[in-house]
Design an enzyme around this catalytic site. Structure first.
Site, PDB file in Angstrom:
ATOM      1  N   HIS A 180      39.925  47.030  40.959  1.00 25.59           N
ATOM      2  CA  HIS A 180      40.473  48.588  41.911  1.00 25.59           C
ATOM      3  C   HIS A 180      39.902  50.189  41.109  1.00 25.59           C
ATOM      4  O   HIS A 180      39.197  50.094  40.862  1.00 25.59           O
ATOM      5  CB  HIS A 180      41.996  48.565  40.574  1.00 25.59           C
ATOM      6  CG  HIS A 180      41.938  48.101  39.911  1.00 25.59           C
ATOM      7  ND1 HIS A 180      42.858  47.777  38.353  1.00 25.59           N
ATOM      8  CD2 HIS A 180      40.818  49.536  38.529  1.00 25.59           C
ATOM      9  CE1 HIS A 180      42.465  47.713  37.528  1.00 25.59           C
ATOM     10  NE2 HIS A 180      41.444  49.283  37.571  1.00 25.59           N
ATOM     11  N   ASP A 222      45.899  58.088  36.549  1.00 26.66           N
ATOM     12  CA  ASP A 222      46.341  57.411  36.185  1.00 26.66           C
ATOM     13  C   ASP A 222      47.413  57.076  34.876  1.00 26.66           C
ATOM     14  O   ASP A 222      46.924  57.330  34.030  1.00 26.66           O
ATOM     15  CB  ASP A 222      45.814  55.749  37.756  1.00 26.66           C
ATOM     16  CG  ASP A 222      44.887  55.122  36.389  1.00 26.66           C
ATOM     17  OD1 ASP A 222      44.555  55.789  35.470  1.00 26.66           O
ATOM     18  OD2 ASP A 222      44.306  54.356  36.879  1.00 26.66           O
ATOM     19  N   GLU A 282      45.353  48.740  43.752  1.00 27.87           N
ATOM     20  CA  GLU A 282      44.924  46.818  43.596  1.00 27.87           C
ATOM     21  C   GLU A 282      44.413  46.778  45.034  1.00 27.87           C
ATOM     22  O   GLU A 282      44.651  47.440  45.997  1.00 27.87           O
ATOM     23  CB  GLU A 282      46.161  46.385  43.088  1.00 27.87           C
ATOM     24  CG  GLU A 282      46.544  47.795  42.227  1.00 27.87           C
ATOM     25  CD  GLU A 282      46.192  47.316  40.626  1.00 27.87           C
ATOM     26  OE1 GLU A 282      45.057  46.451  41.214  1.00 27.87           O
ATOM     27  OE2 GLU A 282      46.784  47.215  39.640  1.00 27.87           O
ATOM     28  N   ASN A 337      39.542  43.129  38.784  1.00 25.36           N
ATOM     29  CA  ASN A 337      39.113  42.893  40.719  1.00 25.36           C
ATOM     30  C   ASN A 337      38.806  44.187  41.558  1.00 25.36           C
ATOM     31  O   ASN A 337      39.842  43.700  43.240  1.00 25.36           O
ATOM     32  CB  ASN A 337      40.706  42.810  40.892  1.00 25.36           C
ATOM     33  CG  ASN A 337      41.794  43.692  40.539  1.00 25.36           C
ATOM     34  OD1 ASN A 337      41.455  44.936  40.450  1.00 25.36           O
ATOM     35  ND2 ASN A 337      43.397  43.719  40.832  1.00 25.36           N
TER      36      ASN A 337
END
Length: 240
Positions: free
Chosen positions: A138, A67, A143, A136
């Site tokens: 991800h 990413d 996400e 979180n």
């Protein structure tokens, strides 16, 4: 979900590095994807040392990035590209064509996604992808709420990810989007390693292990993968 718990970060890094080395020895022209961020830094160090000692040969291996922050390039401190090159690629003898990494400053994100998709497809898919896990849940920049049917794509970053991003940069930045391998890309990899370190990851590791697969916690979407290995150190496993 089977979880392997090791003593500490050093053992975690060594364990994951050895599995990458094993993959490359079994398939010298493997396509490897290793996440950026803090968690894999020890893995990069171990792989560089193994390469210097002649314990692994990367001359036929290809690498694809996981990413990148949209709008950032290798010249930007804290970009995924800057981190992976600085800690890994710059310390190996690799040809330019062995590496495919997202250009966060691309003028056309759709074409950039297609370029990375083609690189992966031309090599028969990813042999091994090594992932960290966000606070979180991800995976890459997939996400909470991430679709499972997408290849490379641009995403709006969750508020938690935007907040955490500050630790990587040398000045204040507003990063609101990322470009990433999609969950479909990751789930089609031959093998997946999910690694986590430190007590700060203990809550999300426990949620990932205990919860059913749900887009609300993207890491849980890895559960159906037949060759998923979860490797965490004791602090990260402290709430299991």
């Amino acid at each position: 979900m089977n979880v392997e718990i090791v003593d500490n970060y050093q053992a975690l890094s060594a364990t994951v590095a050895q599995r990458i080395i094993k993959t490359v020895k079994e398939k010298p022209d493997a396509l490897i994807c290793i996440a950026g961020g803090d968690t894999p830094l020890g893995v990069f160090k171990a792989l560089v040392e193994a390469s210097r000692k002649g314990d692994v040969d990367f001359t036929q291996t290809a690498f694809v990035g996981l990413d990148e922050w949209l709008g950032l390039s290798k010249a930007d401190k804290g970009s995924c590209r800057e981190m992976v090159w600085g800690h890994f690629f710059d310390h190996l003898t690799l040809r330019e064509e062995q590496i495919c990494f997202f250009d966060g400053r691309t003028a056309c994100s759709a074409e950039e996604c297609q370029r990375v998709d083609r690189f992966i497809a031309d090599r028969g898919g990813i042999s091994l992808v090594v992932l960290g896990i966000g606070m979180n849940g991800h995976i890459g920049f997939n996400e909470p709420g991430a679709p499972t049917d997408t290849y490379c794509h641009v995403v709006d970053l969750d508020a938690v990810t935007q907040s955490v991003s500050a630790k990587y940069f040398d000045r204040q930045r507003q990063v609101k989007q990322g470009i990433t391998l999609g969950m479909k890309t990751i789930l089609e990899a031959h093998a997946v390693i999910l690694m986590a370190s430190g007590e700060k990851k203990a809550d999300i590791v426990a949620q990932t292990v205990r919860e059913a697969a749900t887009p609300a916690i993207p890491a849980t979407l890895l559960k159906p993968h037949p060759r998923l290995q979860v490797v965490v150190d004791k602090p990260a496993a402290s709430r299991l």
